[in-house]
Design a protein around this motif. Structure first.
Motif, short mmCIF file in Angstrom:
data_model
loop_
_atom_site.label_atom_id
_atom_site.label_comp_id
_atom_site.label_asym_id
_atom_site.label_seq_id
_atom_site.Cartn_x
_atom_site.Cartn_y
_atom_site.Cartn_z
N ILE A 111 0.87 -1.17 0.17
CA ILE A 111 -0.06 -0.10 -0.18
C ILE A 111 0.61 1.21 0.27
O ILE A 111 0.66 2.19 -1.20
N SER A 131 2.55 1.48 -3.84
CA SER A 131 1.88 1.96 -4.47
C SER A 131 1.14 3.39 -3.96
O SER A 131 1.14 4.61 -5.06
N LEU A 132 0.98 4.22 -3.16
CA LEU A 132 0.87 5.47 -2.23
C LEU A 132 2.07 6.69 -3.04
O LEU A 132 1.42 7.53 -3.71
N ILE A 162 1.92 6.54 -6.79
CA ILE A 162 0.06 7.36 -6.82
C ILE A 162 0.78 8.90 -7.09
O ILE A 162 1.02 10.23 -8.36
N VAL A 207 -10.15 -1.06 -2.27
CA VAL A 207 -9.37 -0.14 -1.85
C VAL A 207 -8.10 -0.46 -2.55
O VAL A 207 -6.97 -0.03 -3.90
N LEU A 208 -7.44 -1.30 -2.30
CA LEU A 208 -6.08 -2.56 -2.56
C LEU A 208 -6.54 -2.33 -4.23
O LEU A 208 -5.55 -2.33 -4.60
N SER A 241 -7.97 -1.21 -6.75
CA SER A 241 -8.29 0.20 -7.61
C SER A 241 -7.03 1.30 -7.35
O SER A 241 -6.40 1.64 -8.12
N LEU A 242 -6.02 1.09 -5.83
CA LEU A 242 -4.57 1.27 -6.24
C LEU A 242 -4.14 0.86 -7.55
O LEU A 242 -3.23 1.66 -8.07
N SER A 243 -3.77 -0.22 -7.82
CA SER A 243 -2.91 -0.90 -8.22
C SER A 243 -2.65 -0.48 -10.30
O SER A 243 -1.94 0.33 -10.84
N ALA A 289 -2.13 3.02 -9.98
CA ALA A 289 -0.29 3.32 -9.71
C ALA A 289 -0.36 3.03 -11.66
O ALA A 289 0.42 3.26 -12.02
#
Length: 651
Positions: A195, A198-199, A202, A287-288, A290-292, A295
């Motif tokens: 996480i 990834s953040l 982004i 959330v996890l 979508s983060l990928s 990114a």
């Protein structure tokens, strides 16, 4: 690619420290808590796992390391169509809570496939289901172990064999050392690190390209964000409906019928806690997941006008994320090492938890049934389970080498999961929702379904198909400053192409950095200037061309339909009687509304003994005594309100 010596040293240091730190945490969690004295301690972690840790572990087990490496590259080169598989994942959670968890949560079983033995009175059904799970897990673990090897080879040139060997050896050591609790602890550390990485990608990427609004607009303009494609053509690789229904059936098979997930449910304190955890996991997984993908959007916009694959800086689409980290985060030495360590540890934790489950299933459903092993004490059983896990680790190492020949980690994982999910899900649905189905129907459905789905799968590999289309890529904005000095290209072959690039002198060239006069058009999959005409199509070609997204739906449908038909033809006998609590309560109520003679259950033996012959009674009793995993001496299984008329647990 290669990095400067200073950055590489930092990357190595961070990589080593992170892996060592995760290992020490797992070791500490093993020795700091209650001692692992029994097989149940090893398999279920004795209910000592918090809800938050379990949520993150289930999410990590659902997405795996592919979410960190495969999904961004999927969006970059193939678009957002696969993003819509999230619909199926989310829809699966309430179905699992309503259908699966109430039926077998409190049975006190070590292997989920023991439920099938109780329901159908058949070792064959149980063994077929267990074998399906073992095959699927081995294939998926091959993908899991191979995934970080892509990044390690891309960044530091570490050969695949060295990475695969390292992950496998460490996984075996951890499997021997600790059970489910150690794997969950590693999952938590791994999930939080992914996480954070990834953040970081982004946030920095949005600042670098000019804001999140530009990320959205450029991704949309270049065709990376295309949702709600309701094309009903079953040969389309992935569309909205195939993503929804295909992933729904795959997710139901994974969440509801797979050993490593059921182990996590049973390690919790109550069924209500399982329900809360799974429902709370819906926003977590969203959330996890979508983060990928976000990114991937950020990375695409960064290279929208100067693609590194087309220039030859990378050779596989899955290398784009480590390339981006190395290129853009050169100012932050060690981040690339943290990224690689996160991938490495992610594969490691998933391998450990799955080896645990594989070994448990193999012991309970196969080896423990051999007469010579039935008298083993609990401690000896635990030693055998760990030994089996070690053997599986070696087998997975061999499978990982074959994964490199497939088209990306997402493609590999989805194909393997879908091809084996349908029959397994189908037999559990037959067991829980159809009281009339007997073991003959269940066996027939599973065998025929396996034959057909594997026939389609391997047939599809033999048919010459056009390569998976990659979306248009551009190099019109390339300059000598497009990439930092720490990365460098190598002469490679573009995927699905037989042509080499001819490299220009980067230090003096202001022209495009490659000669693509003979470049194979990636977006169409055909060589420019060469016309091709499709060959004659027939029924088999059409069948083999069905997208793998539908394999699980096809397999499940065949299993259920054939299981009902064969059961109706063969009928039932007193020996087929089972406890009605093995059927979902709602299915039991609905079944009583249908006409025909009432179904006979074990409970009827008390109220109407004349319905059963003495021989059938003896058979039921003898099968009870043969059941493995009698946890009557282990009060930890608060379970069991589930009893047979003689007052004993049926397990």
């Amino acid at each position: 690619m290669g990095s400067s010596s200073v950055n590489m040293v930092w990357d190595y240091i961070v990589f080593a420290v992170f892996i060592l730190g995760c290992s020490m945490i797992a070791i500490y969690s093993k020795f700091a808590g209650p001692k692992e004295r029994t097989k149940a301690d090893y398999v279920f972690a004795t209910g000592s796992v918090s809800m938050a840790a379990m949520m993150l572990s289930i999410a990590r087990g659902t997405l795996g390391v592919r979410s960190f490496l495969g999904y961004p590259s999927e969006l970059y080169y193939r678009g957002s169509a696969m993003w819509e598989t999230l619909y199926g994942m989310i829809a699966a959670y309430p179905i699992v809570i309503f259908v699966f968890v109430p039926v077998y949560y409190s049975l006190g079983i070590t292997s989920v496939y023991q439920y099938l033995d109780l329901r159908f009175k058949s070792r064959l059904v149980r063994c077929l289901a267990s074998f399906t799970y073992v095959v699927r897990s081995l294939l998926n673990l091959g993908v899991t172990v191979f995934t970080p090897c892509v990044a390690l080879k891309t960044v530091i040139g570490l050969p695949y064999w060295a990475s695969i060997l390292s992950i496998t050896v460490i996984s075996i050591i951890f499997t021997i050392m600790g059970g489910l609790k150690a794997a969950i602890t590693a999952d938590v550390v791994q999930g939080l690190t992914m996480i954070a990485c990834s953040l970081a990608i982004i946030i920095y990427g949005c600042i670098d390209v000019g804001g999140f609004q530009k990320v959205i607009s450029v991704s949309s303009e270049r065709g990376r964000l295309q949702f709600f494609n309701f094309d009903l053509d079953p040969t389309v690789r992935v569309a909205t409906l195939s993503a929804l229904f295909g992933q729904l059936f795959m997710s139901l098979s994974i969440f509801g019928c797979q050993q490593n997930f059921v182990q996590r449910y049973c390690s919790m304190d109550s069924q209500r806690a399982v329900t809360k955890t799974l429902m709370a996991n819906i926003p977590v997984i969203t959330v996890l997941f979508s983060l990928s993908w976000v990114a991937g959007m950020v990375i695409f916009v960064s290279y929208a006008d100067c693609d590194p694959l087309k220039l030859g800086y990378i050779s596989k689409i899955d290398e784009i994320v480590p390339f981006y980290v190395e290129d853009k985060f050169v100012f932050l030495p060690g981040l690339l090492g943290l990224f690689m360590a996160s991938l490495f540890n992610g594969a490691l934790s998933l391998a450990v938890s799955n080896l645990n489950s594989l070994a448990t299933v193999t012991w309970e459903d196969f080896i423990s049934q051999i007469p010579q092993f039935r008298s083993f004490t609990d401690k000896r059983q635990l030693l055998v389970i760990k030994f089996i896990g070690s053997l599986y680790g070696i087998l997975i190492m061999g499978i990982s080498f074959g994964v490199a020949t497939l088209s990306g980690v997402i493609e590999s994982s989805m194909l393997m999961t879908s091809a084996t999910s349908g029959p397994l899900l189908g037999v559990f649905l037959l067991a829980m929702l159809f009281p009339c189905v007997n073991w003959k129907g269940a066996v027939s459905g599973m065998i025929v379904s396996h034959i057909i789905t594997l026939w389609i799968t391997f047939g599809g590999l033999t048919v010459e198909k056009p390569p998976i289309q990659l979306l248009p890529l551009s190099t019109t904005g390339c300059t000598n400053d497009s990439y930092t000095h720490v990365v460098s290209p190598a002469e490679i072959v573009i995927p699905d192409s037989q042509y080499h690039f001819e490299w220009a002198n980067h230090s003096i060239s202001e022209e495009p950095l490659y000669n693509y006069s003979i470049f194979k058009n990636i977006s169409s999959g055909r060589e420019e200037g060469v016309s091709t005409s499709p060959g004659p199509e027939n029924i088999l070609t059409e069948l083999y061309s069905i997208t793998y997204m539908y394999y699980s739906l096809i397999g499940c449908g065949i299993t259920v339909l054939l299981g009902i038909i064969v059961s109706y033809i063969t009928g039932t006998s007193p020996e087929d009687a089972y406890d009605e609590k093995l059927i979902h309560p709602l299915a039991m109520k609905i079944s009583k509304l249908f006409p025909g003679p009432p179904r006979r259950y074990v409970q009827d033996k008390i109220t109407s003994p004349d319905k059963f012959s003495s021989s059938s009674s003896e058979i039921l009793q003898s099968r009870e005594e043969q059941r493995p995993c009698d946890f009557s001496k282990e009060p930890r299984y608060r379970a069991t309100e589930f009893t047979t008329p003689n007052g004993k647990s049926p397990i």
